[in-house]
Design a protein around this motif. Structure first.
Motif, mmCIF file in Angstrom:
data_model
loop_
_atom_site.group_PDB
_atom_site.id
_atom_site.type_symbol
_atom_site.label_atom_id
_atom_site.label_comp_id
_atom_site.label_asym_id
_atom_site.label_seq_id
_atom_site.Cartn_x
_atom_site.Cartn_y
_atom_site.Cartn_z
ATOM 1 N N PRO A 118 10.831 1.532 -1.657
ATOM 2 C CA PRO A 118 9.486 0.957 -1.766
ATOM 3 C C PRO A 118 9.238 -0.088 -0.687
ATOM 4 N N GLY A 119 8.057 -0.042 -0.097
ATOM 5 C CA GLY A 119 7.677 -1.013 0.915
ATOM 6 C C GLY A 119 8.013 -0.601 2.332
ATOM 7 N N ARG A 120 8.838 0.428 2.520
ATOM 8 C CA ARG A 120 9.179 0.890 3.863
ATOM 9 C C ARG A 120 8.091 1.818 4.389
ATOM 10 N N VAL A 138 10.161 12.537 0.500
ATOM 11 C CA VAL A 138 10.099 11.072 0.373
ATOM 12 C C VAL A 138 9.377 10.690 -0.921
ATOM 13 N N LYS A 139 10.007 9.856 -1.698
ATOM 14 C CA LYS A 139 9.462 9.478 -3.008
ATOM 15 C C LYS A 139 8.923 8.056 -3.066
ATOM 16 N N SER A 140 9.499 7.156 -2.285
ATOM 17 C CA SER A 140 9.160 5.737 -2.415
ATOM 18 C C SER A 140 8.559 5.121 -1.152
ATOM 19 N N ALA A 141 9.019 5.525 0.018
ATOM 20 C CA ALA A 141 8.486 4.976 1.270
ATOM 21 C C ALA A 141 7.095 5.550 1.544
ATOM 22 N N THR A 142 6.388 4.930 2.477
ATOM 23 C CA THR A 142 5.044 5.381 2.868
ATOM 24 C C THR A 142 5.112 6.046 4.237
ATOM 25 N N LEU A 143 4.516 7.236 4.363
ATOM 26 C CA LEU A 143 4.477 7.936 5.641
ATOM 27 C C LEU A 143 3.213 7.568 6.404
ATOM 28 N N LEU A 144 3.371 7.246 7.686
ATOM 29 C CA LEU A 144 2.254 7.022 8.597
ATOM 30 C C LEU A 144 2.299 8.126 9.645
ATOM 31 N N LEU A 157 5.846 1.393 17.069
ATOM 32 C CA LEU A 157 5.868 0.018 17.571
ATOM 33 C C LEU A 157 4.520 -0.666 17.389
ATOM 34 N N GLU A 158 3.445 0.078 17.673
ATOM 35 C CA GLU A 158 2.095 -0.486 17.519
ATOM 36 C C GLU A 158 1.812 -0.883 16.071
ATOM 37 N N GLU A 159 2.239 -0.031 15.140
ATOM 38 C CA GLU A 159 1.961 -0.262 13.720
ATOM 39 C C GLU A 159 2.978 -1.181 13.051
ATOM 40 N N LYS A 160 4.011 -1.585 13.838
ATOM 41 C CA LYS A 160 5.082 -2.423 13.290
ATOM 42 C C LYS A 160 5.699 -1.780 12.045
ATOM 43 N N ALA A 161 5.902 -0.481 12.119
ATOM 44 C CA ALA A 161 6.503 0.266 11.011
ATOM 45 C C ALA A 161 8.013 0.024 10.981
ATOM 46 N N ASP A 162 8.646 0.494 9.914
ATOM 47 C CA ASP A 162 10.084 0.268 9.741
ATOM 48 C C ASP A 162 10.943 1.346 10.396
#
Length: 240
Positions: A118-120, A138-144, A157-162
């Motif tokens: 969660p939160g990733r 994927v069950k808990s992380a968010t896909l962009l 890098l632009e979105e500061k993703a994990d």
């Protein structure tokens, strides 16, 4: 109806070539025809049918699927996926490619198993094989979703993703290009890259394409193409 007519109703074999996957095809920097393993296979299949080849060049896997399903191309090169199989008949895989994760050098993440929390946030290429796979898994992380596979790391890098998810070779090139990044060990999936055509082309066409791929693997054509284009980290798929 002959197989040449079935596959190439326009008189030319129109092959969808996705330059968004650097393992399989790349744009010619001089503005000529694309180059790569998929280009070599398309050319060889056209020769087998006795027709000229025409390349329908796209920059994402999703567009490659669209042009084949929409009838703008006769064959394509795709990662096998059950969603795509609703409209496309696949051969067995001819190449196996690893899907991997990339993070910043200072990321606390050290293993693939730590990503789905969660939160990733995880960046994928819109409509890619690993997008389809991770959408299911994927069950808990968010896909962009970045607009294409080559754009994944810059978008990350632009979105500061994990995490950035992509074909391993593309991530390695981006890490070298940008610095300050590292790949997590191992892989999260094996991408099975196959040839395919519309299911509506019929069982004889599908069987012929499947035979072609098996001959190209067993005869060494695929291995030679990988070596010729200096592709590392991809392996010839085993016989079907």
């Amino acid at each position: 109806m002959s197989l040449a007519t079935t596959f190439a109703p326009t008189g030319r074999l129109r092959a969808a070539i996705n330059t968004g996957n650097a393992v399989l095809a790349r744009k010619d920097t001089a503005g000529g025809a694309p180059t790569g393993v998929s280009v070599d296979l398309a050319t060889a299949f056209a020769q087998r049918l006795g027709v000229p080849v025409e390349f329908v060049v796209v920059d994402t896997a999703a567009k490659s699927v669209d042009v084949v399903v929409g009838g703008q191309a006769d064959i394509g090169f795709f990662a096998i996926d059950p969603k795509r199989a609703e409209h496309i008949a696949f051969t067995a895989a001819y190449v196996h490619i690893e899907g991997a994760y990339l993070v910043r050098e200072d990321s606390p993440l050290r293993a693939n198993e730590e990503v789905d929390q969660p939160g990733r946030t995880v960046v994928v290429g819109q409509g890619s094989a690993y997008d389809l796979y991770l959408t299911r898994e994927v069950k808990s992380a968010t896909l962009l979703r970045a607009p294409s596979s080559p754009a994944v790391v810059d978008f990350f890098l632009e979105e500061k993703a994990d995490v950035a998810a992509n074909v391993k070779q593309q991530l390695e090139m981006d890490a070298k290009r940008l610095g300050g990044l590292r790949l997590l060990p191992g892989r999260f999936m094996v991408i099975q890259q196959a040839m395919g055509c519309q299911r509506s082309r019929g069982p004889e066409a599908v069987a012929e394409l499947a035979r072609f791929v098996e001959e190209m693997k067993s005869g060494g054509f695929v291995a030679q193409a990988l070596a010729h284009h200096k592709i590392e980290g991809a392996s010839v798929a085993p016989a079907a």
